[in-house]
Design a protein around this motif. Structure first.
Motif, PDB file in Angstrom:
ATOM      1  N   LYS A  39      56.697  28.396  48.802  1.00 41.81           N
ATOM      2  CA  LYS A  39      56.741  29.845  47.842  1.00 41.81           C
ATOM      3  C   LYS A  39      56.285  29.674  46.781  1.00 41.81           C
ATOM      4  CE  LYS A  39      60.421  32.084  49.007  1.00 41.81           C
ATOM      5  NZ  LYS A  39      61.659  32.431  48.428  1.00 41.81           N
ATOM      6  N   GLU A  40      56.376  28.348  45.693  1.00 37.01           N
ATOM      7  CA  GLU A  40      55.875  28.582  44.518  1.00 37.01           C
ATOM      8  C   GLU A  40      54.574  28.673  44.700  1.00 37.01           C
ATOM      9  OE1 GLU A  40      57.044  25.465  41.052  1.00 37.01           O
ATOM     10  OE2 GLU A  40      56.923  24.234  42.794  1.00 37.01           O
ATOM     11  N   ALA A  41      53.812  27.542  45.308  1.00 36.10           N
ATOM     12  CA  ALA A  41      52.567  28.129  45.195  1.00 36.10           C
ATOM     13  C   ALA A  41      51.778  29.294  45.653  1.00 36.10           C
ATOM     14  CB  ALA A  41      52.064  26.876  46.715  1.00 36.10           C
ATOM     15  N   ALA A  42      51.971  30.159  45.998  1.00 36.05           N
ATOM     16  CA  ALA A  42      51.598  31.220  46.372  1.00 36.05           C
ATOM     17  C   ALA A  42      52.223  32.379  45.564  1.00 36.05           C
ATOM     18  CB  ALA A  42      52.487  31.965  47.266  1.00 36.05           C
ATOM     19  N   LEU A  43      53.377  31.701  44.374  1.00 41.60           N
ATOM     20  CA  LEU A  43      53.200  32.845  43.441  1.00 41.60           C
ATOM     21  C   LEU A  43      52.432  31.767  42.277  1.00 41.60           C
ATOM     22  CD1 LEU A  43      57.285  32.847  43.366  1.00 41.60           C
ATOM     23  CD2 LEU A  43      55.637  34.709  43.938  1.00 41.60           C
ATOM     24  N   GLN A  44      51.850  30.790  42.054  1.00 36.77           N
ATOM     25  CA  GLN A  44      51.589  30.410  41.312  1.00 36.77           C
ATOM     26  C   GLN A  44      50.009  30.517  41.192  1.00 36.77           C
ATOM     27  OE1 GLN A  44      52.131  25.795  41.309  1.00 36.77           O
ATOM     28  NE2 GLN A  44      53.643  25.991  39.889  1.00 36.77           N
ATOM     29  N   GLY A  45      49.552  31.090  42.417  1.00 39.10           N
ATOM     30  CA  GLY A  45      48.248  31.264  42.795  1.00 39.10           C
ATOM     31  C   GLY A  45      48.276  32.654  42.092  1.00 39.10           C
ATOM     32  N   LEU A  46      49.462  34.050  42.384  1.00 42.77           N
ATOM     33  CA  LEU A  46      49.585  35.439  42.377  1.00 42.77           C
ATOM     34  C   LEU A  46      49.606  35.074  40.892  1.00 42.77           C
ATOM     35  CD1 LEU A  46      51.771  36.043  45.135  1.00 42.77           C
ATOM     36  CD2 LEU A  46      49.298  37.480  44.467  1.00 42.77           C
ATOM     37  N   ALA A  47      50.148  34.863  40.004  1.00 47.00           N
ATOM     38  CA  ALA A  47      50.341  34.753  38.238  1.00 47.00           C
ATOM     39  C   ALA A  47      49.233  34.611  38.281  1.00 47.00           C
ATOM     40  CB  ALA A  47      51.189  33.613  38.019  1.00 47.00           C
ATOM     41  N   LYS A  48      48.504  33.127  38.347  1.00 51.22           N
ATOM     42  CA  LYS A  48      46.407  33.436  38.131  1.00 51.22           C
ATOM     43  C   LYS A  48      46.143  34.700  38.076  1.00 51.22           C
ATOM     44  CE  LYS A  48      43.467  30.782  39.718  1.00 51.22           C
ATOM     45  NZ  LYS A  48      42.019  31.493  39.653  1.00 51.22           N
ATOM     46  N   MET A  49      45.934  35.291  39.369  1.00 48.27           N
ATOM     47  CA  MET A  49      44.916  36.470  39.820  1.00 48.27           C
ATOM     48  C   MET A  49      45.457  37.590  38.861  1.00 48.27           C
ATOM     49  SD  MET A  49      45.057  36.641  43.919  1.00 48.27           S
ATOM     50  CE  MET A  49      45.699  35.367  45.185  1.00 48.27           C
ATOM     51  N   ALA A  51      47.000  37.439  36.043  1.00 47.52           N
ATOM     52  CA  ALA A  51      46.523  37.047  34.410  1.00 47.52           C
ATOM     53  C   ALA A  51      45.003  37.915  33.967  1.00 47.52           C
ATOM     54  CB  ALA A  51      46.918  35.758  33.623  1.00 47.52           C
ATOM     55  N   LEU A  52      44.217  37.303  34.957  1.00 42.33           N
ATOM     56  CA  LEU A  52      42.849  37.540  34.830  1.00 42.33           C
ATOM     57  C   LEU A  52      42.619  38.979  34.909  1.00 42.33           C
ATOM     58  CD1 LEU A  52      42.323  34.322  35.564  1.00 42.33           C
ATOM     59  CD2 LEU A  52      40.429  34.672  36.734  1.00 42.33           C
ATOM     60  N   MET A  53      43.453  39.798  35.784  1.00 39.17           N
ATOM     61  CA  MET A  53      42.888  41.101  35.933  1.00 39.17           C
ATOM     62  C   MET A  53      43.467  42.168  34.573  1.00 39.17           C
ATOM     63  SD  MET A  53      45.865  43.399  38.650  1.00 39.17           S
ATOM     64  CE  MET A  53      47.293  43.377  37.467  1.00 39.17           C
ATOM     65  N   GLU A  54      44.815  41.543  33.870  1.00 39.29           N
ATOM     66  CA  GLU A  54      44.893  41.712  32.574  1.00 39.29           C
ATOM     67  C   GLU A  54      44.152  41.578  31.593  1.00 39.29           C
ATOM     68  OE1 GLU A  54      49.594  42.145  33.881  1.00 39.29           O
ATOM     69  OE2 GLU A  54      49.574  40.454  32.368  1.00 39.29           O
ATOM     70  N   MET A  55      43.272  40.313  31.979  1.00 40.03           N
ATOM     71  CA  MET A  55      42.805  40.163  31.082  1.00 40.03           C
ATOM     72  C   MET A  55      41.104  40.960  31.308  1.00 40.03           C
ATOM     73  SD  MET A  55      42.784  35.940  30.397  1.00 40.03           S
ATOM     74  CE  MET A  55      43.201  35.315  31.797  1.00 40.03           C
ATOM     75  N   GLY A  56      41.458  41.874  32.308  1.00 38.32           N
ATOM     76  CA  GLY A  56      39.872  42.739  32.006  1.00 38.32           C
ATOM     77  C   GLY A  56      38.870  41.897  33.467  1.00 38.32           C
ATOM     78  N   PHE A  57      39.563  41.057  34.017  1.00 38.45           N
ATOM     79  CA  PHE A  57      38.283  40.430  35.103  1.00 38.45           C
ATOM     80  C   PHE A  57      38.865  41.296  36.215  1.00 38.45           C
ATOM     81  CE2 PHE A  57      38.548  37.115  31.736  1.00 38.45           C
ATOM     82  CZ  PHE A  57      37.411  36.973  31.145  1.00 38.45           C
ATOM     83  N   PRO A 388      38.982  48.000  49.306  1.00 39.82           N
ATOM     84  CA  PRO A 388      39.382  48.088  48.567  1.00 39.82           C
ATOM     85  C   PRO A 388      41.260  48.084  48.462  1.00 39.82           C
ATOM     86  CG  PRO A 388      39.447  50.425  49.797  1.00 39.82           C
ATOM     87  CD  PRO A 388      38.726  49.186  50.415  1.00 39.82           C
ATOM     88  N   GLY A 389      41.737  47.329  49.815  1.00 39.09           N
ATOM     89  CA  GLY A 389      42.447  46.894  49.668  1.00 39.09           C
ATOM     90  C   GLY A 389      42.916  45.367  49.352  1.00 39.09           C
ATOM     91  N   VAL A 390      41.679  44.763  49.044  1.00 43.33           N
ATOM     92  CA  VAL A 390      41.703  43.522  48.655  1.00 43.33           C
ATOM     93  C   VAL A 390      41.359  43.237  47.426  1.00 43.33           C
ATOM     94  CG1 VAL A 390      41.606  42.558  51.196  1.00 43.33           C
ATOM     95  CG2 VAL A 390      39.253  42.513  49.310  1.00 43.33           C
ATOM     96  N   ILE A 391      41.733  44.191  46.572  1.00 45.40           N
ATOM     97  CA  ILE A 391      41.002  44.401  45.040  1.00 45.40           C
ATOM     98  C   ILE A 391      42.805  44.461  44.807  1.00 45.40           C
ATOM     99  CG2 ILE A 391      40.159  45.588  43.254  1.00 45.40           C
ATOM    100  CD1 ILE A 391      38.483  44.150  44.700  1.00 45.40           C
ATOM    101  N   MET A 392      42.987  43.678  43.351  1.00 45.88           N
ATOM    102  CA  MET A 392      43.916  43.231  42.716  1.00 45.88           C
ATOM    103  C   MET A 392      44.410  44.763  41.727  1.00 45.88           C
ATOM    104  SD  MET A 392      46.483  41.736  42.581  1.00 45.88           S
ATOM    105  CE  MET A 392      46.385  39.476  43.595  1.00 45.88           C
ATOM    106  N   THR A 393      45.047  44.984  42.071  1.00 46.99           N
ATOM    107  CA  THR A 393      45.904  45.861  41.155  1.00 46.99           C
ATOM    108  C   THR A 393      47.185  45.485  40.541  1.00 46.99           C
ATOM    109  OG1 THR A 393      46.756  47.513  42.811  1.00 46.99           O
ATOM    110  CG2 THR A 393      43.990  47.599  42.407  1.00 46.99           C
ATOM    111  N   PRO A 394      47.881  46.484  40.320  1.00 43.24           N
ATOM    112  CA  PRO A 394      49.487  45.708  39.655  1.00 43.24           C
ATOM    113  C   PRO A 394      50.392  45.807  40.855  1.00 43.24           C
ATOM    114  CG  PRO A 394      48.554  46.796  37.739  1.00 43.24           C
ATOM    115  CD  PRO A 394      47.400  46.785  38.952  1.00 43.24           C
ATOM    116  N   LEU A 400      52.674  41.898  47.111  1.00 39.38           N
ATOM    117  CA  LEU A 400      52.322  40.261  47.137  1.00 39.38           C
ATOM    118  C   LEU A 400      53.103  39.487  46.666  1.00 39.38           C
ATOM    119  CD1 LEU A 400      48.658  40.233  47.353  1.00 39.38           C
ATOM    120  CD2 LEU A 400      49.520  40.273  49.493  1.00 39.38           C
ATOM    121  N   THR A 401      53.516  39.741  45.864  1.00 40.60           N
ATOM    122  CA  THR A 401      54.886  38.467  45.304  1.00 40.60           C
ATOM    123  C   THR A 401      56.409  38.978  46.180  1.00 40.60           C
ATOM    124  OG1 THR A 401      54.372  38.949  42.721  1.00 40.60           O
ATOM    125  CG2 THR A 401      56.762  38.497  43.079  1.00 40.60           C
TER     126      THR A 401
END
Length: 448
Positions: A39-49, A51-57, A388-394, A400-401
């Motif tokens: 659970k922690e591993a998956a949430l850590q990975g999602l947090a990185k995704m 963060a990058l989305m919110e930085m505009g990537f 479009p289902g695999v593109i990260m959005t809020p 996923l969380t």
């Protein structure tokens, strides 16, 4: 037309465990048989995704695989119901059960090699799934990887998919972990950089003595042919066999590139000056200006690089032309590495900022920020053709969380892998995930 480099990060699977399966990977072996936290591993990975989305990537997600792989165990002679197969494997051949439960598909830098449309003969984005045949637990991944990538990039007008290379030692292929692309703009023609550890047929190339060289020259050349790459748009380089023997099992543990920039360790390659000159010459032919940042061994040793995963970082282009480096916390914890990074970013050079992420669960199993992502350069039309289902959005991040919180175990030990309930939990979770990501039927249990 605008173009982007989209990072598709691997979602850590429900059976994330420390099996110590990867000989030559220091972190994987040194943390063998410790308890993990899926659970922690998956949430850590999602947090990185996120963060990058919110930085505009541009950010996407790549689904994990069904584990344990009961079909693989059946091919090895275990029979009966699924529960009986797992029970018998646990009793008679626990190492095989551990291998069949590996969540290593989260390291999607090994999923495939990708060539963008600007480089290929037919003007499509090409994918070749990696056979990963150096390690049994990874060699069973590519059939599902191919189906998942096919569901993500389904439009045949824009995307071409190739099967994995023959699963023999001569064509050992580890995917994008040994492949980098240099270009002026992501939508323009570039130079594809293939790094190999050994040649299968030419004994002029030296080989490591302790750990296996996983990528062959012949595999890299085959991928380049399949993708229809021009000869003047490809550079092949050999990894230094001495650093392979120090735990640099993939090139992305000792070098990372993006745009016109290669960030690498002084000891990363053989015949470095010749390689740099070829990259500079070939990139200039398509209007690019190759630049390199060499990290001297006097500042950061190979051992520092392996333990901190300094080079298994994400080198990202920002709108102002500068670059951002995404590194794991282990870089901050290493005094020499952190001192080097501070001097690097304060010098006014190409890399202006470093951001640190907690990826401990992944790092302890031998994979950092770069291992967790597959880079795909796409123009606007191609990006619009991606599922479009695999593109990260809020909203997707939220879904996923919640999915992880619902389905994943907090702790997992080796003995837990013998629990048949774990397979049912994994299948239930993945069946729901394919609906969230709009993938359709991609897993064996959904097809058979």
């Amino acid at each position: 037309m605008k173009s982007y480099e989209v990072n598709f990060d691997g979602l850590v699977g429900p059976t994330h465990n420390y099996g110590g399966l990867s000989y030559g990977n220091v972190a994987s072996q040194s943390n063998s048989q410790q308890s993990s936290s899926p659970k922690e591993a998956a949430l850590q990975g999602l947090a990185k995704m996120k963060a990058l989305m919110e930085m505009g990537f541009q950010q996407g997600v790549l689904a994990p695989q069904e584990r344990p792989d009961v079909a693989a165990l059946r091919r090895l002679g275990f029979s009966g119901t699924d529960a009986q197969v797992i029970e018998r494997a646990a009793k008679e051949a626990m190492p095989l059960l551990v291998a069949s439960c590996s969540a290593s598909s989260m390291w999607v830098a090994n999923a495939a090699t990708v060539s963008p449309s600007a480089d290929t003969a037919d003007g499509r984005v090409h994918f070749t799934a990696a056979n990963l045949n150096c390690k049994y637990h990874r060699s069973i991944e590519h059939p599902t990887t191919s189906r998942v990538l096919g569901a993500m990039f389904a439009n045949q007008q824009h995307f071409a998919h190739h099967s994995a290379l023959p699963a023999v030692a001569q064509f050992g292929d580890e995917g994008a972990a040994n492949h980098t692309r240099f270009c002026r703009e992501y939508g323009e023609a570039g130079v594809e950089f293939f790094v190999f550890g050994r040649s299968a047929f030419d004994n002029r190339y030296p080989a490591p003595q302790k750990y296996p060289a996983r990528q062959t020259l012949e595999a890299s050349q085959a991928v380049a042919r399949l993708h229809g790459l021009r000869e003047d748009g490809v550079v092949y380089a050999q990894q230094n066999p001495n650093v392979i023997d120090q735990g640099v099992f993939h090139n992305d543990v000792i070098a990372v590139g993006n745009g016109e920039v290669l960030f690498y360790h002084e000891d990363a390659f053989l015949e470095t000056e010749q390689m740099l000159a070829e990259l500079e010459s070939k990139l200039a032919r398509v209007g690019g200006k190759f630049q390199s940042v060499c990290v001297p061994r006097s500042a950061v040793t190979v051992d520092d690089a392996v333990r901190s995963y300094l080079f298994n970082s994400q080198l990202l282009s920002r709108p102002d032309g500068s670059m951002l480096l995404i590194v794991p916390q282990e870089c901050q914890a290493n005094e020499r590495v952190w001192a080097y990074l501070q001097s690097l970013t304060s010098s006014g050079g190409l890399i202006r900022e470093v951001k640190v992420f907690d990826l401990k669960q992944s790092m302890q199993n031998g994979g950092g920020p770069a291992c967790l992502r597959l880079r795909v350069a796409l123009n606007e039309t191609e990006l619009a053709a991606v599922n479009p289902g695999v593109i990260m959005t809020p909203p997707l991040y939220g879904s996923l969380t919640a999915w992880v919180e619902k389905h994943y175990r907090d702790r997992l030990s080796e003995s837990d892998l013998a629990d048949p309930q774990l397979l049912l939990e994994c299948r239930t979770a993945l069946d729901e995930l394919t609906q969230i990501l709009k993938l359709g039927a991609v897993y064996p249990f959904q097809i058979n």
